[in-house]
Write a protein that holds these residues in place. Structure first.
Motif, mmCIF file in Angstrom:
data_model
loop_
_atom_site.group_PDB
_atom_site.id
_atom_site.type_symbol
_atom_site.label_atom_id
_atom_site.label_comp_id
_atom_site.label_asym_id
_atom_site.label_seq_id
_atom_site.Cartn_x
_atom_site.Cartn_y
_atom_site.Cartn_z
ATOM 1 N N VAL A 192 -9.814 -3.248 -10.948
ATOM 2 C CA VAL A 192 -10.243 -2.031 -10.249
ATOM 3 C C VAL A 192 -9.133 -1.534 -9.324
ATOM 4 C CG1 VAL A 192 -11.895 -1.091 -8.572
ATOM 5 C CG2 VAL A 192 -12.705 -2.528 -10.466
ATOM 6 N N ARG A 230 -7.316 2.027 -9.541
ATOM 7 C CA ARG A 230 -7.422 2.900 -8.364
ATOM 8 C C ARG A 230 -6.029 3.310 -7.860
ATOM 9 N NH1 ARG A 230 -11.931 3.293 -5.606
ATOM 10 N NH2 ARG A 230 -12.643 1.182 -6.081
ATOM 11 N N LYS A 281 -12.077 -8.810 -12.016
ATOM 12 C CA LYS A 281 -12.593 -7.473 -11.740
ATOM 13 C C LYS A 281 -11.872 -6.782 -10.586
ATOM 14 C CE LYS A 281 -16.689 -5.147 -9.956
ATOM 15 N NZ LYS A 281 -18.133 -5.215 -9.720
ATOM 16 N N ALA A 320 -16.060 -0.047 -11.453
ATOM 17 C CA ALA A 320 -16.473 -1.201 -10.650
ATOM 18 C C ALA A 320 -17.951 -1.517 -10.876
ATOM 19 C CB ALA A 320 -16.205 -0.947 -9.168
ATOM 20 N N ALA A 341 -12.410 4.618 -10.598
ATOM 21 C CA ALA A 341 -12.523 3.194 -10.281
ATOM 22 C C ALA A 341 -13.918 2.821 -9.790
ATOM 23 C CB ALA A 341 -11.470 2.807 -9.241
ATOM 24 N N ASP A 342 -14.615 3.742 -9.133
ATOM 25 C CA ASP A 342 -15.947 3.429 -8.628
ATOM 26 C C ASP A 342 -16.942 3.214 -9.769
ATOM 27 O OD1 ASP A 342 -15.060 3.577 -5.999
ATOM 28 O OD2 ASP A 342 -15.588 5.704 -5.813
#
Length: 149
Positions: free
Chosen positions: A73, A77, A69, A51, A47-48
């Motif tokens: 995310v 996550r 967004k 993002a 997810a990072d």
């Protein structure tokens, strides 16, 4: 007398065409690679990295709705949707200019939605925009395909 500016303009335009075509091909390849990387990050629930890839104003269109967004995310996550595997059958890219590109993937997506594992054929549209020398995903739309499998 021949207009020197006209001749110079025609020559510059003529020699610029191959350069523009090469740049477009480079962007196409870059977008294809970025899309493949995105599918892997989705499978890995990274997810990072997603993002960072997703534009702040990105929209995500799924069979179950449309959202931005932050929600996408959070869903990735938390595992609300786990994009386990995108089997990409066909990819097409259209470069609109040096800051906008559209990619279409025909895929078979294996995903876990809630607690249910599902497989669906989709045409996925991805719109990428370039900001601050980085490509960002501005739109991801899943269109379910009707097949006779």
């Amino acid at each position: 007398m021949i207009n020197k500016k006209l001749i110079l303009g025609v020559l510059v335009a003529f020699f610029s065409i191959p350069i523009a075509m090469a740049q477009s091909a480079d962007i196409e390849q870059e977008i294809k690679q970025l899309s493949q990387q995105k599918w892997q990050w989705m499978a890995d629930k990274d997810a990072d990295k997603l993002a960072e890839l997703f534009h702040e104003k990105a929209k995500f269109v799924h069979m179950g709705g449309t959202w931005g967004k932050d929600r996408e995310v959070d869903i990735i996550r938390s595992g609300g949707i786990h994009y386990k595997e995108a089997d990409v059958h066909e990819t097409m890219v259209e470069v609109l200019n040096d800051k906008t590109a559209i990619l279409w993937n025909r895929i078979t997506l294996l995903a876990v939605v809630g607690n249910n594992e599902v497989t669906n054929p989709f045409m996925v549209t991805e719109v990428y925009v370039k900001e601050n020398d980085n490509w960002q995903l501005a739109d991801l739309t899943f269109s379910k395909l009707l097949t006779r499998d």
